[in-house]
Design a protein around this motif. Structure first.
Motif, PDB file in Angstrom:
ATOM      1  N   ALA A  20     -20.059  -6.800  34.923  1.00  0.00           N
ATOM      2  CA  ALA A  20     -19.619  -8.137  34.502  1.00  0.00           C
ATOM      3  C   ALA A  20     -20.633  -9.199  34.935  1.00  0.00           C
ATOM      4  N   ALA A  21     -21.150  -9.056  36.161  1.00  0.00           N
ATOM      5  CA  ALA A  21     -22.129 -10.037  36.663  1.00  0.00           C
ATOM      6  C   ALA A  21     -23.418  -9.972  35.841  1.00  0.00           C
ATOM      7  N   ARG A  22     -23.845  -8.748  35.519  1.00  0.00           N
ATOM      8  CA  ARG A  22     -25.074  -8.599  34.715  1.00  0.00           C
ATOM      9  C   ARG A  22     -24.895  -9.205  33.331  1.00  0.00           C
ATOM     10  N   LYS A  23     -23.691  -8.996  32.779  1.00  0.00           N
ATOM     11  CA  LYS A  23     -23.407  -9.520  31.442  1.00  0.00           C
ATOM     12  C   LYS A  23     -23.483 -11.051  31.471  1.00  0.00           C
ATOM     13  N   LYS A  24     -22.903 -11.642  32.525  1.00  0.00           N
ATOM     14  CA  LYS A  24     -22.947 -13.112  32.663  1.00  0.00           C
ATOM     15  C   LYS A  24     -24.387 -13.605  32.751  1.00  0.00           C
ATOM     16  N   LEU A  25     -25.201 -12.907  33.518  1.00  0.00           N
ATOM     17  CA  LEU A  25     -26.610 -13.298  33.651  1.00  0.00           C
ATOM     18  C   LEU A  25     -27.324 -13.183  32.312  1.00  0.00           C
ATOM     19  N   ALA A  26     -26.993 -12.136  31.575  1.00  0.00           N
ATOM     20  CA  ALA A  26     -27.643 -11.919  30.282  1.00  0.00           C
ATOM     21  C   ALA A  26     -27.251 -12.989  29.267  1.00  0.00           C
ATOM     22  N   GLU A  27     -26.085 -13.597  29.494  1.00  0.00           N
ATOM     23  CA  GLU A  27     -25.621 -14.626  28.545  1.00  0.00           C
ATOM     24  C   GLU A  27     -26.273 -15.990  28.797  1.00  0.00           C
ATOM     25  N   GLU A  28     -26.967 -16.116  29.922  1.00  0.00           N
ATOM     26  CA  GLU A  28     -27.515 -17.427  30.294  1.00  0.00           C
ATOM     27  C   GLU A  28     -28.458 -18.046  29.250  1.00  0.00           C
ATOM     28  N   GLU A  30     -28.474 -17.746  26.111  1.00  0.00           N
ATOM     29  CA  GLU A  30     -27.659 -18.221  24.979  1.00  0.00           C
ATOM     30  C   GLU A  30     -26.921 -19.512  25.356  1.00  0.00           C
ATOM     31  N   ARG A  31     -26.432 -19.556  26.586  1.00  0.00           N
ATOM     32  CA  ARG A  31     -25.733 -20.768  27.049  1.00  0.00           C
ATOM     33  C   ARG A  31     -26.706 -21.932  27.145  1.00  0.00           C
ATOM     34  N   GLU A  32     -27.927 -21.663  27.627  1.00  0.00           N
ATOM     35  CA  GLU A  32     -28.962 -22.698  27.688  1.00  0.00           C
ATOM     36  C   GLU A  32     -29.215 -23.269  26.300  1.00  0.00           C
ATOM     37  N   LYS A  33     -29.323 -22.363  25.344  1.00  0.00           N
ATOM     38  CA  LYS A  33     -29.597 -22.767  23.963  1.00  0.00           C
ATOM     39  C   LYS A  33     -28.494 -23.680  23.446  1.00  0.00           C
ATOM     40  N   SER A  34     -27.239 -23.344  23.775  1.00  0.00           N
ATOM     41  CA  SER A  34     -26.145 -24.152  23.237  1.00  0.00           C
ATOM     42  C   SER A  34     -26.111 -25.521  23.932  1.00  0.00           C
ATOM     43  N   LYS A 137     -25.170 -36.416  30.590  1.00  0.00           N
ATOM     44  CA  LYS A 137     -24.561 -36.225  31.909  1.00  0.00           C
ATOM     45  C   LYS A 137     -23.762 -34.934  31.950  1.00  0.00           C
ATOM     46  N   ALA A 138     -22.976 -34.706  30.886  1.00  0.00           N
ATOM     47  CA  ALA A 138     -22.140 -33.494  30.833  1.00  0.00           C
ATOM     48  C   ALA A 138     -23.014 -32.242  30.828  1.00  0.00           C
ATOM     49  N   VAL A 139     -24.103 -32.308  30.045  1.00  0.00           N
ATOM     50  CA  VAL A 139     -25.003 -31.145  29.971  1.00  0.00           C
ATOM     51  C   VAL A 139     -25.695 -30.925  31.319  1.00  0.00           C
ATOM     52  N   ASP A 140     -26.109 -32.026  31.960  1.00  0.00           N
ATOM     53  CA  ASP A 140     -26.725 -31.904  33.295  1.00  0.00           C
ATOM     54  C   ASP A 140     -25.759 -31.227  34.259  1.00  0.00           C
ATOM     55  N   ALA A 141     -24.482 -31.645  34.194  1.00  0.00           N
ATOM     56  CA  ALA A 141     -23.468 -31.056  35.086  1.00  0.00           C
ATOM     57  C   ALA A 141     -23.286 -29.570  34.783  1.00  0.00           C
ATOM     58  N   ASP A 142     -23.250 -29.242  33.487  1.00  0.00           N
ATOM     59  CA  ASP A 142     -23.110 -27.828  33.088  1.00  0.00           C
ATOM     60  C   ASP A 142     -24.311 -27.005  33.562  1.00  0.00           C
ATOM     61  N   ARG A 143     -25.500 -27.596  33.444  1.00  0.00           N
ATOM     62  CA  ARG A 143     -26.722 -26.906  33.884  1.00  0.00           C
ATOM     63  C   ARG A 143     -26.671 -26.638  35.381  1.00  0.00           C
ATOM     64  N   ALA A 145     -23.994 -26.448  37.244  1.00  0.00           N
ATOM     65  CA  ALA A 145     -22.975 -25.423  37.512  1.00  0.00           C
ATOM     66  C   ALA A 145     -23.530 -24.031  37.185  1.00  0.00           C
ATOM     67  N   MET A 146     -24.296 -23.963  36.089  1.00  0.00           N
ATOM     68  CA  MET A 146     -24.878 -22.678  35.689  1.00  0.00           C
ATOM     69  C   MET A 146     -25.869 -22.173  36.726  1.00  0.00           C
ATOM     70  N   LYS A 147     -26.637 -23.104  37.285  1.00  0.00           N
ATOM     71  CA  LYS A 147     -27.632 -22.744  38.294  1.00  0.00           C
ATOM     72  C   LYS A 147     -26.923 -22.193  39.539  1.00  0.00           C
ATOM     73  N   THR A 148     -25.863 -22.910  39.949  1.00  0.00           N
ATOM     74  CA  THR A 148     -25.086 -22.457  41.115  1.00  0.00           C
ATOM     75  C   THR A 148     -24.510 -21.074  40.832  1.00  0.00           C
ATOM     76  N   GLU A 149     -23.943 -20.929  39.639  1.00  0.00           N
ATOM     77  CA  GLU A 149     -23.344 -19.651  39.265  1.00  0.00           C
ATOM     78  C   GLU A 149     -24.398 -18.547  39.251  1.00  0.00           C
ATOM     79  N   HIS A 150     -25.586 -18.893  38.751  1.00  0.00           N
ATOM     80  CA  HIS A 150     -26.680 -17.919  38.691  1.00  0.00           C
ATOM     81  C   HIS A 150     -27.007 -17.396  40.091  1.00  0.00           C
TER      82      HIS A 150
END
Ligand SMILES: [Zn+2]
Length: 253
Positions: A20-28, A30-34, A137-143, A145-150
């Motif tokens: 599950a963790a690898r899958k989340k990392l692999a999705e990054e 795509e999430r960046e793109k969105s 601002k929202a995208v910065d916050a999401d980024r 959060a993504m970095k922390t999650e990463h």
């Protein structure tokens, strides 16, 4: 519980969480793109709003020029009207004056309309800019959060890898091989809970003798159908439910 069965359960839990963790990392990516797409869309909305305002301004400038032309004609006709000699000339020039006046009125009305529209378009530009700021601002916050999650995912992958090494080190070699072979064939799930006499993953009914063995969790038993290693989760003791009846003060007098 059979020590190796307990290890297999822990191993399965780790492998599932690792996957599950690898899958989340692999999705990054795509999430960046969105996230990029969200910013692009917001910028595009600002650009379109500005384009609409600019074309309104251009149209108004063109109208102003035309208005000046009609105003020039009007004053020329008025001068000519002073010098007319005949009734016919007078009527002709009056007709020209009326026409020029009508043109001026039309252009003035259109310009007023254009000005009102410009107010709306200016407000629309401001709103699009404010929205784009909020989106940034929202995208910065999401980024963030993504970095922390990463980082957390990488840390937990590392931790799980250590845990796996420890479990694998203690596990019977042959059993590990069996586990990995089944996992490979069965989408990463090498274990199945047996419940009510059934393998809960492939839903095949186990022979009563097999289920009884599985219930004790003291042996490595594989499902005849899917080959997964079976384990049993005992029901929690119904101690709490029995308590009130056992209390003599609860009996009716
Ligand atoms: Zn099965």
């Amino acid at each position: 519980m059979h020590a190796d069965l307990e290890r297999l359960i822990a191993l399965q839990r780790l492998d599932t969480a690792t996957e599950a963790a690898r899958k989340k990392l692999a999705e990054e990516p795509e999430r960046e793109k969105s996230l990029d797409a969200r910013l692009d869309a917001a910028k595009q909305r600002v650009a379109s709003a500005k384009e609409r305002l600019a074309s309104n301004q251009n149209a108004r400038r063109a109208m102003e020029k035309e208005l000046a032309v009609h105003q020039g004609r009007l004053s020329k006709f008025r001068e000519q009207a002073m010098a007319v000699k005949t009734n016919q000339e007078y009527h002709a020039i009056q007709h020209e004056i009326a026409h020029a006046q009508a043109q001026i009125k039309t252009h003035e009305d259109q310009m007023l309309e254009g000005m009102l529209e410009a107010d709306d378009l200016t407000a629309a530009v401001k709103k699009a800019e404010a929205d784009a700021g909020a989106e940034q601002k929202a995208v910065d916050a999401d980024r963030k959060a993504m970095k922390t999650e990463h980082l957390e995912l990488e840390k937990s992958l590392e931790r799980m890898s250590d845990e796996r090494t420890a479990i694998v080190g203690a596990l019977d070699r042959q059993l590990l091989q069996t586990f990995e072979q089944i996992a490979k064939k069965r989408h990463g799930i090498a274990l199945a809970e047996a419940k009510d006499g059934i393998c809960t993953i492939c839903h095949v009914r186990l022979r009563p003798q097999v289920f009884n063995t599985v219930r004790r969790n003291e042996a490595i038993v594989q499902c005849d159908s899917c080959q997964r290693v079976l384990y049993f989760v005992p029901a929690p003791a119904p101690a709490a439910a029995a308590a009130p009846a056992a209390d003599p003060s609860a009996q009716p007098s």
